[in-house]
Design a protein around this motif. Sequence first.
Motif, PDB file in Angstrom:
ATOM      1  N   ASP A  35      56.971   6.190  34.274  1.00 23.01           N
ATOM      2  CA  ASP A  35      57.473   5.712  35.616  1.00 23.01           C
ATOM      3  C   ASP A  35      57.964   6.773  36.509  1.00 23.01           C
ATOM      4  O   ASP A  35      57.710   6.509  37.868  1.00 23.01           O
ATOM      5  CB  ASP A  35      58.823   4.701  35.329  1.00 23.01           C
ATOM      6  N   LYS A  36      58.739   7.624  36.055  1.00 26.40           N
ATOM      7  CA  LYS A  36      59.336   8.722  36.868  1.00 26.40           C
ATOM      8  C   LYS A  36      58.104   9.564  37.589  1.00 26.40           C
ATOM      9  O   LYS A  36      58.030   9.928  38.741  1.00 26.40           O
ATOM     10  CB  LYS A  36      60.134   9.698  36.162  1.00 26.40           C
ATOM     11  N   LEU A  37      56.857   9.706  36.730  1.00 27.08           N
ATOM     12  CA  LEU A  37      55.803  10.670  37.369  1.00 27.08           C
ATOM     13  C   LEU A  37      55.200   9.790  38.333  1.00 27.08           C
ATOM     14  O   LEU A  37      54.832  10.247  39.672  1.00 27.08           O
ATOM     15  CB  LEU A  37      54.866  10.772  36.059  1.00 27.08           C
ATOM     16  N   MET A  38      54.831   8.579  38.128  1.00 27.84           N
ATOM     17  CA  MET A  38      54.305   7.741  38.985  1.00 27.84           C
ATOM     18  C   MET A  38      54.965   7.430  40.421  1.00 27.84           C
ATOM     19  O   MET A  38      54.514   7.590  41.579  1.00 27.84           O
ATOM     20  CB  MET A  38      54.005   6.117  38.564  1.00 27.84           C
ATOM     21  N   ILE A  39      56.254   7.220  40.273  1.00 33.34           N
ATOM     22  CA  ILE A  39      57.292   7.210  41.490  1.00 33.34           C
ATOM     23  C   ILE A  39      57.073   8.728  42.190  1.00 33.34           C
ATOM     24  O   ILE A  39      56.967   8.493  43.388  1.00 33.34           O
ATOM     25  CB  ILE A  39      58.748   7.017  41.060  1.00 33.34           C
ATOM     26  N   ALA A  40      57.311   9.458  41.377  1.00 31.57           N
ATOM     27  CA  ALA A  40      57.267  11.023  42.234  1.00 31.57           C
ATOM     28  C   ALA A  40      55.853  11.313  42.818  1.00 31.57           C
ATOM     29  O   ALA A  40      55.994  11.598  44.036  1.00 31.57           O
ATOM     30  CB  ALA A  40      57.653  12.204  41.117  1.00 31.57           C
ATOM     31  N   ARG A  41      54.818  10.812  42.465  1.00 33.88           N
ATOM     32  CA  ARG A  41      53.309  11.094  42.872  1.00 33.88           C
ATOM     33  C   ARG A  41      53.080  10.024  43.855  1.00 33.88           C
ATOM     34  O   ARG A  41      51.927   9.994  44.554  1.00 33.88           O
ATOM     35  CB  ARG A  41      52.330  11.242  41.792  1.00 33.88           C
ATOM     36  N   ARG A  42      53.941   9.174  43.851  1.00 28.04           N
ATOM     37  CA  ARG A  42      53.513   7.804  44.648  1.00 28.04           C
ATOM     38  C   ARG A  42      52.209   6.992  44.265  1.00 28.04           C
ATOM     39  O   ARG A  42      51.442   6.989  45.192  1.00 28.04           O
ATOM     40  CB  ARG A  42      53.789   7.993  46.328  1.00 28.04           C
ATOM     41  N   ARG A  43      51.776   6.868  42.760  1.00 27.74           N
ATOM     42  CA  ARG A  43      50.779   6.407  42.524  1.00 27.74           C
ATOM     43  C   ARG A  43      50.873   5.330  41.595  1.00 27.74           C
ATOM     44  O   ARG A  43      52.098   5.268  40.835  1.00 27.74           O
ATOM     45  CB  ARG A  43      50.003   7.241  41.700  1.00 27.74           C
ATOM     46  N   LYS A  44      50.088   3.999  41.734  1.00 30.93           N
ATOM     47  CA  LYS A  44      50.244   2.848  40.851  1.00 30.93           C
ATOM     48  C   LYS A  44      49.427   3.025  39.454  1.00 30.93           C
ATOM     49  O   LYS A  44      49.304   2.329  38.804  1.00 30.93           O
ATOM     50  CB  LYS A  44      49.816   1.609  41.566  1.00 30.93           C
ATOM     51  N   THR A  45      48.901   4.471  39.310  1.00 28.73           N
ATOM     52  CA  THR A  45      48.262   4.618  38.000  1.00 28.73           C
ATOM     53  C   THR A  45      48.602   6.057  37.414  1.00 28.73           C
ATOM     54  O   THR A  45      48.919   6.906  38.166  1.00 28.73           O
ATOM     55  CB  THR A  45      46.556   4.811  38.454  1.00 28.73           C
ATOM     56  N   ILE A  46      48.311   6.039  36.230  1.00 25.68           N
ATOM     57  CA  ILE A  46      48.623   7.422  35.435  1.00 25.68           C
ATOM     58  C   ILE A  46      47.475   7.376  34.214  1.00 25.68           C
ATOM     59  O   ILE A  46      47.517   6.356  33.543  1.00 25.68           O
ATOM     60  CB  ILE A  46      50.005   7.605  35.220  1.00 25.68           C
ATOM     61  N   ALA A  47      46.930   8.564  34.119  1.00 27.00           N
ATOM     62  CA  ALA A  47      46.036   8.488  32.867  1.00 27.00           C
ATOM     63  C   ALA A  47      46.492   9.009  31.656  1.00 27.00           C
ATOM     64  O   ALA A  47      47.336   9.974  31.547  1.00 27.00           O
ATOM     65  CB  ALA A  47      44.782   9.464  33.400  1.00 27.00           C
ATOM     66  N   LEU A  48      46.739   8.168  30.699  1.00 32.29           N
ATOM     67  CA  LEU A  48      47.205   8.361  29.622  1.00 32.29           C
ATOM     68  C   LEU A  48      46.380   8.446  28.249  1.00 32.29           C
ATOM     69  O   LEU A  48      45.518   7.626  28.324  1.00 32.29           O
ATOM     70  CB  LEU A  48      48.622   7.456  29.173  1.00 32.29           C
ATOM     71  N   CYS A  49      46.760   9.395  27.223  1.00 30.65           N
ATOM     72  CA  CYS A  49      46.186   9.054  25.951  1.00 30.65           C
ATOM     73  C   CYS A  49      46.695   7.757  25.192  1.00 30.65           C
ATOM     74  O   CYS A  49      47.720   7.277  25.782  1.00 30.65           O
ATOM     75  CB  CYS A  49      46.500  10.313  25.012  1.00 30.65           C
ATOM     76  N   ARG A  50      45.893   7.351  24.255  1.00 30.43           N
ATOM     77  CA  ARG A  50      46.291   5.908  23.614  1.00 30.43           C
ATOM     78  C   ARG A  50      47.520   5.980  23.076  1.00 30.43           C
ATOM     79  O   ARG A  50      48.282   5.018  23.156  1.00 30.43           O
ATOM     80  CB  ARG A  50      45.204   5.690  22.637  1.00 30.43           C
ATOM     81  N   SER A  51      47.858   7.223  22.504  1.00 29.83           N
ATOM     82  CA  SER A  51      49.515   7.151  21.812  1.00 29.83           C
ATOM     83  C   SER A  51      50.665   7.023  23.077  1.00 29.83           C
ATOM     84  O   SER A  51      51.367   6.235  22.847  1.00 29.83           O
ATOM     85  CB  SER A  51      49.547   8.518  21.084  1.00 29.83           C
ATOM     86  N   CYS A  52      50.297   7.850  24.175  1.00 26.47           N
ATOM     87  CA  CYS A  52      51.364   7.830  25.095  1.00 26.47           C
ATOM     88  C   CYS A  52      51.355   6.411  25.987  1.00 26.47           C
ATOM     89  O   CYS A  52      52.300   5.786  26.143  1.00 26.47           O
ATOM     90  CB  CYS A  52      51.242   8.916  26.193  1.00 26.47           C
ATOM     91  N   HIS A  53      50.171   5.738  25.913  1.00 26.86           N
ATOM     92  CA  HIS A  53      49.977   4.503  26.697  1.00 26.86           C
ATOM     93  C   HIS A  53      50.607   3.500  25.693  1.00 26.86           C
ATOM     94  O   HIS A  53      51.416   2.583  26.432  1.00 26.86           O
ATOM     95  CB  HIS A  53      48.535   4.299  26.741  1.00 26.86           C
ATOM     96  N   GLN A  54      50.633   3.447  24.557  1.00 29.07           N
ATOM     97  CA  GLN A  54      51.255   2.576  23.643  1.00 29.07           C
ATOM     98  C   GLN A  54      52.831   2.834  23.643  1.00 29.07           C
ATOM     99  O   GLN A  54      53.782   1.686  23.803  1.00 29.07           O
ATOM    100  CB  GLN A  54      50.959   2.608  22.107  1.00 29.07           C
ATOM    101  N   LYS A  55      53.163   4.030  23.657  1.00 29.57           N
ATOM    102  CA  LYS A  55      54.638   4.251  23.772  1.00 29.57           C
ATOM    103  C   LYS A  55      55.262   3.611  25.239  1.00 29.57           C
ATOM    104  O   LYS A  55      56.543   3.501  25.264  1.00 29.57           O
ATOM    105  CB  LYS A  55      54.907   5.877  23.672  1.00 29.57           C
ATOM    106  N   THR A  56      54.580   4.074  26.267  1.00 28.82           N
ATOM    107  CA  THR A  56      54.840   3.409  27.543  1.00 28.82           C
ATOM    108  C   THR A  56      55.254   1.962  27.577  1.00 28.82           C
ATOM    109  O   THR A  56      56.259   1.668  27.926  1.00 28.82           O
ATOM    110  CB  THR A  56      53.998   4.067  28.646  1.00 28.82           C
ATOM    111  N   HIS A  57      54.210   1.407  27.028  1.00 31.72           N
ATOM    112  CA  HIS A  57      54.325  -0.239  27.026  1.00 31.72           C
ATOM    113  C   HIS A  57      55.493  -0.337  25.961  1.00 31.72           C
ATOM    114  O   HIS A  57      56.298  -1.535  26.271  1.00 31.72           O
ATOM    115  CB  HIS A  57      53.234  -0.776  26.441  1.00 31.72           C
ATOM    116  N   ALA A  58      55.931   0.170  24.974  1.00 32.10           N
ATOM    117  CA  ALA A  58      56.920  -0.154  23.986  1.00 32.10           C
ATOM    118  C   ALA A  58      58.266   0.404  24.443  1.00 32.10           C
ATOM    119  O   ALA A  58      59.182   0.182  23.918  1.00 32.10           O
ATOM    120  CB  ALA A  58      56.517   0.529  22.575  1.00 32.10           C
ATOM    121  N   GLY A  59      58.272   1.272  25.617  1.00 27.26           N
ATOM    122  CA  GLY A  59      59.468   1.596  26.289  1.00 27.26           C
ATOM    123  C   GLY A  59      60.010   2.655  25.362  1.00 27.26           C
ATOM    124  O   GLY A  59      61.284   3.097  25.588  1.00 27.26           O
TER     125      GLY A  59
END
Length: 602
Positions: A575-599
Amino acid sequence: MRNSIKILNGLSKHSPQVNYKYERLYRILFNQEMFFNAYQRIYAKPGNMTAGSDGKTIDGMSLERINKLIEVLRNETYQPQPVRRVYIPKKNGKMRPLGIPTFDDKLVQEVIRMILEAIYEGQFLDCSHGFRPKRSCHTALTKIQKTFTGAKWFIEGDIKGFFDGINHDILISILQERISDERFIRLIRKFLRAGYVEEWTFYKTYSGTPQGGIVSPILANIYLDKLDRYVKDYIKCFDKGIKKKPNEARLKLDTKKKMAMQKLKVVKNENERLCVVKQLKAIDKERLSITSNDEMDDSFKRMKYVRYADDFIIGVIGSKEDSKRIKEDIKNFLESKLKLELSEEKTLITHTQRAAKFLGYEILVNKSNLAKRDKMGRMIRSFNKKVYLKLSMDTIKKKLLDFGVLEIKMNKGKEVWKAREHRKSINNDDLEILQKFNYTLRGFHNYYAIANNSSLLHSFKYIMQYSMYRTFAGKYKTSVAKIAQKYKINGEFTISYLNRKSEVKTQTFYNENFKRRRPVENTQLDIKSIIYHANRTSLIDRLKAEKCEICGEQGALDMHHVRKLKNLDGKGYADKLMIARRRKTIALCRSCHQKTHAGKMD
């Protein structure tokens, strides 16, 4: 792999050639670049975060997902999912069915839409304005204002249940006139027959295209292009005469004026000259009250036509009987050739002195004796027979009532308007309240800015402004006067706030003037071929780089999407990266993507 822009431009080159038949279109769907282009076009729409019938959204988009789509298209096992049907309110209080496709289907539909647009855009006629590049409601209204001058009758056309009434067999036969590729045609038929799911029950579709489908608007234009061409040929037969016969009474006055002018040249006596000048002024005044042409001349007829989606309007210089015949002929054509039905309730024949309703405006033809001098110094009735685009008070009232900021009371049989607080916003942040009012006011102004009576928007602004004051007063349990005193800076209502960099910024209440904006100057929008240009973007490059933007791991990536940046709380690292870059997208590996959704991504 061929460049997608070159493919589309190659298709577009033959678009104006109505007899040209396209072959081998289906293989374009194997081109990965076409899907990248489609993804880039639609990824930012908030609706992509709404799940379709498969429960999935755009979140988790990946190269693997695109490649799987291409593979099932290649072996022709691809089957579109049924759309998820929801209902949204219409202006008349009824509910409109809306189909929400799965995102994978949206992506395939966008590729098909790009191909169909390249094929058909150069074929469409200038009278069509809905869902086309460089066209809008404003271009349609401007076309009416420029070309309907002198019309005596309006025919307001509305096709009953159009999107649900499109006949699949007729649509396919129309497509086959230009497309000679059965695999591509079969794919479109699959989408038409995909069906829909409502309350967990599947329903087959035997006609229509789903409202909400990406490919539906262009299929609708392809279908109604037949109507446009029928009306174009009808106009050629209907129009007659070069110009109207001159008005005999006007000719007599012209002769009388000519004689008076000759007399003025030879008269020497000052009193006689004054009498002649007085006579000339009286003649000019009488001339301005009489039309130069015979209004009852039936040897001169004209017909104009403009369509936006399934709504159309026709301007007729002719009799009411002519208008009735035109309406009946169009009705018969739609029923016999396109299996469509005109709505008797909404298809009206209106005299141009009364308002016809089209695209939210009231349209009239002025009858005015107001005159001004032209460049030659001659007095002319410059406003007579000109089209007048009108914003009505009923439209303003409905908008204010729908927004929930208007209270109407009756006093001696008359309506008294009073602003009330916007209850849905009363507990919001100060900046959110101001922005809500600004967005609504700006949107309404932008749409009705080309109205001839756009100054009426001051009434709209007045209610909106005092409703906002009352909303703030309700929030802080104080008076409107104290709110105005607290927030006004240099006479303008101003909110101060901190941006993401902790800098103090201000935003003021919408304060544009409501002077009428000039409509679109160029009404000749007939595009013979559309040229596509590459859009430079990092979205696809980030996905193809196969490097996680958080941990840096190389490999297959998922594109993480959010609906709106303002909804992010900024607690997680993504969230911090997306807010800083003002983007609604971020490219993540499967592990980081799962962790992001799990909080769990701190």
